[in-house]
Design an enzyme around this catalytic site. Structure first.
Site, PDB file in Angstrom:
ATOM      1  N   CYS A   1      13.730  10.506   7.388  1.00 51.72           N
ATOM      2  CA  CYS A   1      13.523  10.065   8.661  1.00 51.72           C
ATOM      3  C   CYS A   1      15.155   9.967   9.511  1.00 51.72           C
ATOM      4  O   CYS A   1      15.143  10.236  10.718  1.00 51.72           O
ATOM      5  CB  CYS A   1      13.159   8.535   9.035  1.00 51.72           C
ATOM      6  SG  CYS A   1      13.969   7.547   7.348  1.00 51.72           S
TER       7      CYS A   1
ATOM      8  N   GLU B   1       9.976  15.676  15.558  1.00 54.76           N
ATOM      9  CA  GLU B   1      10.248  15.432  14.078  1.00 54.76           C
ATOM     10  C   GLU B   1       9.568  16.272  13.280  1.00 54.76           C
ATOM     11  O   GLU B   1       8.440  16.277  13.145  1.00 54.76           O
ATOM     12  CB  GLU B   1      10.062  14.000  13.735  1.00 54.76           C
ATOM     13  CG  GLU B   1      10.509  13.779  12.235  1.00 54.76           C
ATOM     14  CD  GLU B   1      10.159  12.385  11.871  1.00 54.76           C
ATOM     15  OE1 GLU B   1       9.143  11.942  12.029  1.00 54.76           O
ATOM     16  OE2 GLU B   1      11.030  11.683  11.039  1.00 54.76           O
TER      17      GLU B   1
ATOM     18  N   LYS C   1       1.005  -1.273   0.092  1.00 54.61           N
ATOM     19  CA  LYS C   1      -0.024  -0.063  -0.111  1.00 54.61           C
ATOM     20  C   LYS C   1       0.710   1.306   0.026  1.00 54.61           C
ATOM     21  O   LYS C   1       1.474   1.743   0.964  1.00 54.61           O
ATOM     22  CB  LYS C   1      -0.959   0.109   1.190  1.00 54.61           C
ATOM     23  CG  LYS C   1      -2.038   1.222   0.932  1.00 54.61           C
ATOM     24  CD  LYS C   1      -2.736   1.515   2.071  1.00 54.61           C
ATOM     25  CE  LYS C   1      -2.045   2.945   2.934  1.00 54.61           C
ATOM     26  NZ  LYS C   1      -1.943   4.141   1.999  1.00 54.61           N
TER      27      LYS C   1
HETATM   28  P1  NAD Z   1       2.390   8.208   8.144  1.00 50.15           P
HETATM   29  O1  NAD Z   1       2.693   7.295   9.246  1.00 50.15           O
HETATM   30  O2  NAD Z   1       1.300   9.062   8.111  1.00 50.15           O
HETATM   31  O3  NAD Z   1       1.823   7.223   6.819  1.00 50.15           O
HETATM   32  C1  NAD Z   1       2.739   6.038   6.399  1.00 50.15           C
HETATM   33  C2  NAD Z   1       1.605   4.995   5.790  1.00 50.15           C
HETATM   34  O4  NAD Z   1       1.118   4.524   6.690  1.00 50.15           O
HETATM   35  C3  NAD Z   1       0.870   5.717   4.508  1.00 50.15           C
HETATM   36  O5  NAD Z   1       0.758   4.829   3.657  1.00 50.15           O
HETATM   37  C4  NAD Z   1      -0.303   5.774   5.074  1.00 50.15           C
HETATM   38  O6  NAD Z   1      -1.635   5.603   4.382  1.00 50.15           O
HETATM   39  C5  NAD Z   1      -0.446   4.760   6.114  1.00 50.15           C
HETATM   40  N1  NAD Z   1      -1.470   4.772   7.204  1.00 50.15           N
HETATM   41  C6  NAD Z   1      -2.073   5.750   7.960  1.00 50.15           C
HETATM   42  N2  NAD Z   1      -2.697   5.621   8.683  1.00 50.15           N
HETATM   43  C7  NAD Z   1      -2.820   4.035   8.827  1.00 50.15           C
HETATM   44  C8  NAD Z   1      -3.532   2.979   9.669  1.00 50.15           C
HETATM   45  N3  NAD Z   1      -4.438   3.472  10.472  1.00 50.15           N
HETATM   46  N4  NAD Z   1      -3.177   1.871   9.340  1.00 50.15           N
HETATM   47  C9  NAD Z   1      -2.421   1.482   8.574  1.00 50.15           C
HETATM   48  N5  NAD Z   1      -1.874   2.213   7.866  1.00 50.15           N
HETATM   49  C10 NAD Z   1      -1.916   3.512   7.911  1.00 50.15           C
HETATM   50  O7  NAD Z   1       3.754   8.706   7.428  1.00 50.15           O
HETATM   51  P2  NAD Z   1       4.099   9.788   6.126  1.00 50.15           P
HETATM   52  O8  NAD Z   1       3.630  11.064   6.685  1.00 50.15           O
HETATM   53  O9  NAD Z   1       3.709   9.152   5.104  1.00 50.15           O
HETATM   54  O10 NAD Z   1       5.890   9.518   6.311  1.00 50.15           O
HETATM   55  C11 NAD Z   1       6.618  10.408   7.145  1.00 50.15           C
HETATM   56  C12 NAD Z   1       6.812   9.701   8.358  1.00 50.15           C
HETATM   57  O11 NAD Z   1       7.715   8.524   7.861  1.00 50.15           O
HETATM   58  C13 NAD Z   1       7.944  10.359   9.007  1.00 50.15           C
HETATM   59  O12 NAD Z   1       7.650  10.128  10.424  1.00 50.15           O
HETATM   60  C14 NAD Z   1       9.359   9.603   8.703  1.00 50.15           C
HETATM   61  O13 NAD Z   1      10.165   9.683   9.761  1.00 50.15           O
HETATM   62  C15 NAD Z   1       8.718   8.311   8.524  1.00 50.15           C
HETATM   63  N6  NAD Z   1       9.737   7.502   7.812  1.00 50.15           N
HETATM   64  C16 NAD Z   1      10.621   6.679   8.289  1.00 50.15           C
HETATM   65  C17 NAD Z   1      11.812   6.003   7.398  1.00 50.15           C
HETATM   66  C18 NAD Z   1      12.524   4.834   8.145  1.00 50.15           C
HETATM   67  O14 NAD Z   1      13.046   4.219   7.347  1.00 50.15           O
HETATM   68  N7  NAD Z   1      12.470   4.891   9.568  1.00 50.15           N
HETATM   69  C19 NAD Z   1      11.521   6.200   6.152  1.00 50.15           C
HETATM   70  C20 NAD Z   1      11.006   7.153   5.501  1.00 50.15           C
HETATM   71  C21 NAD Z   1       9.938   7.617   6.353  1.00 50.15           C
END
Ligand code: NAD
Length: 499
Positions: free
Chosen positions: A300, A401, A187
């Site tokens: 991140c 963050e 997804k």
């Molecule tokens: P997010 O948590 O808002 O969303 C990530 C994914 O989760 C999306 O596909 C979203 O649709 C899905 N999601 C949202 N609600 C959900 C639910 N209830 N159940 C299941 N899936 C759900 O994050 P974002 O805004 O897309 O990305 C930014 C964040 O990602 C930042 O905090 C960043 O640090 C983190 N990030 C971490 C890494 C890593 O490798 N550690 C890499 C990239 C980004």
């Protein structure tokens, strides 16, 4: 399927991009669609994608479960061949992937989008190359016993992706899960699904139908359905700590495997020996890279808490600020652009709010204020880089963050104290240490509570390294042979009496 790969500013009738389930390109069961907009073109609609929901996830899980046993039953050479062909095919249209990344995410083509595509290709090759290394062991148990282990796939893996660098995060999950014999339901993030659909299109040419499925849709519907579905053996999630905690709770309740790659607020520690007249330029370049300014700080692993020794603080911050000022914020598709756009309006406003709050703190020095910056003639979520100096590690801007181009600089004088401040965070993803004294650098690296520490360099992950977070930054490891074994296989022991 007609995937658009170049931006046409005159388009008013966006193309519909279906999703991939069981080898077919399909709409959502309820035929609902959502628009995907371009963050660098004032929200211009790039395409519509299906608004997938639980029924679609269920369809995808059925398809994956049907295809997985035969995929796992292949000789590893066949999975390897498929992954290597996928890598070649991506490479053949690498520029299209990069342009689409620039449009979909706002990441600049030269500094970000092309390196992301290159990482994707490299990881398909890496996991293709080591496909034969997912093997068991034999115990020396005497002549009358054959006792051995098999590393078996988990079954159907649900991969939930963020928007900040979709291809790179997909690259951490897809080839590793495929090489180990799993099938996938992926997804993508609602804000940036297009490159993942394009990747699925390439993969579908070389994988049996159903082995890789992509369901587009919202987190609270499609994502939630992945965490809940009893047919999904493992949820591999990358995103925010807040959503990750929720996903782990939902999937954990049914005892599914879960790995989490989450947020960070990584320390970047500069010792005086790294800021001598000979070293200061290189260290400042490295700190700029570590902060991921060229991905608008939407990383991140951004080294967003810069701790500089007080003896070199003012000079170092000044040299760094000059370099950061020289970055060109502009159209992500232009070659000369260093920094593209923030992903969407919500995120843009959030970053502005953090900067505003940081600027109000007593004693803060605003070195560079990029909020409200707009490149001439462009409409979109553009924002310039911001540097705030003399920040206190306890302020919200130093603890949370921001996920934007905002660096806070904090002076320090005592090494024990700076290590304590670096570790005084609920995150523990990455860290950076800058010193010409090897003992000092290594001792500090060992004392920092982060999953990944770099010394005297600020670049991105290296293929095959261990990657994952401590504390609230995550659980589990990806990117490497060990990470793939840990994340995508389970061990079965077989004991046989001979004779
Ligand atoms: P997010 O948590 O808002 O969303 C990530 C994914 O989760 C999306 O596909 C979203 O649709 C899905 N999601 C949202 N609600 C959900 C639910 N209830 N159940 C299941 N899936 C759900 O994050 P974002 O805004 O897309 O990305 C930014 C964040 O990602 C930042 O905090 C960043 O640090 C983190 N990030 C971490 C890494 C890593 O490798 N550690 C890499 C990239 C980004």
């Amino acid at each position: 399927m007609n995937l658009r790969t170049t931006l046409d500013d005159g388009v008013t009738d966006p193309l519909d991009w279906p999703m991939l389930i069981g080898g077919e390109w399909v709409a959502a069961a309820d035929d609902s669609w959502t628009e995907v907009t371009c963050p660098s073109r004032d929200g211009m609609v790039l395409a519509r994608v299906p608004d997938g929901k639980a029924a679609d996830v269920d369809r995808a899980v059925q398809a994956a479960a049907a295809a997985q046993p035969a995929w796992a039953g292949l000789h590893f050479k066949d999975r390897q061949a498929a992954l290597l062909k996928i890598a070649d095919a991506i490479e053949a249209s690498a520029e299209e992937f990069s342009r689409l990344t620039a449009q979909d995410t706002g990441n600049a083509i030269r500094t970000q989008a092309r390196p992301e595509t290159a990482t994707l290709i490299a990881l398909f090759r890496y996991f293709g190359g080591i496909a034969g290394e997912f093997k068991g062991r034999t115990l020396p148990a005497g002549d009358d016993q054959l006792q051995y282990t098999r590393l078996q796939p988990l079954g159907v893996v649900g991969a939930i992706l963020p928007w900040n660098s979709p291809l790179m995060i997909a690259a951490m999950k897809l080839p590793a899960a495929l090489a180990t014999g799993n099938a996938l339901v992926v997804k993508p993030a609602e804000d940036a699904p297009l490159t993942i659909l394009k990747l699925a299109q390439v993969c579908s040419e070389f994988l049996p139908a159903g082995v890789l499925n992509v369901v587009t849709g919202l987190g609270e519907t499609a994502g939630e359905a992945i965490s809940q579905h009893p047919g999904i053996a493992k949820v591999s999630f990358t995103g925010s700590s807040q959503v990750g905690r929720h996903v782990a709770g939902v999937a954990g309740k049914r005892l599914a495997h879960v790995s989490l790659e989450l947020g960070g607020k990584s320390p970047n520690i500069v010792f005086p020996s790294a800021a001598t007249p000979e070293r200061i330029e290189a260290t400042a370049e490295g700190a700029l890279l570590a902060m991921r300014f060229t991905r608008q700080g939407q990383s991140c692993t951004a080294g967003s808490r810069l701790f500089v020794h007080e003896s070199v603080f003012d000079e170092f911050v000044e040299v760094l600020a000059e370099k950061v000022k020289a970055l060109k914020v502009g159209d992500p598709l232009e070659e000369e652009t260093d920094m593209g756009t923030i992903i969407n309006e919500t995120q843009y406003r959030q970053v502005c709010d953090y900067v505003e709050e940081g600027k109000q703190q007593e004693g803060v020095r605003v070195v560079l204020d990029g909020s409200g910056y707009k490149p001439e003639g462009l409409e979109g979520f553009y924002q310039g880089p911001t540097i705030l100096a003399n920040v206190d590690n306890s302020w919200r801007i130093a603890r949370e963050e921001v996920f934007g181009p905002v660096l806070v600089a904090i002076p320090w004088s005592d090494v024990d104290d700076v290590v304590a401040q670096a570790n005084d965070s609920h995150y523990g993803l990455a860290a950076f240490v800058w010193s010409q004294d090897l003992n000092e650098a290594i001792e500090t690296a060992h004392r920092i509570d982060s999953g990944w520490v770099q010394v005297n360099q600020g670049g991105g992950q290296v293929i095959g390294q261990s990657y994952g977070g401590f504390k609230q930054s995550g659980i589990g490891r990806e990117f490497s042979l060990e990470g793939a074994i840990e994340s995508f296989t389970q061990t079965k022991q077989i004991n046989i009496k001979l004779g």
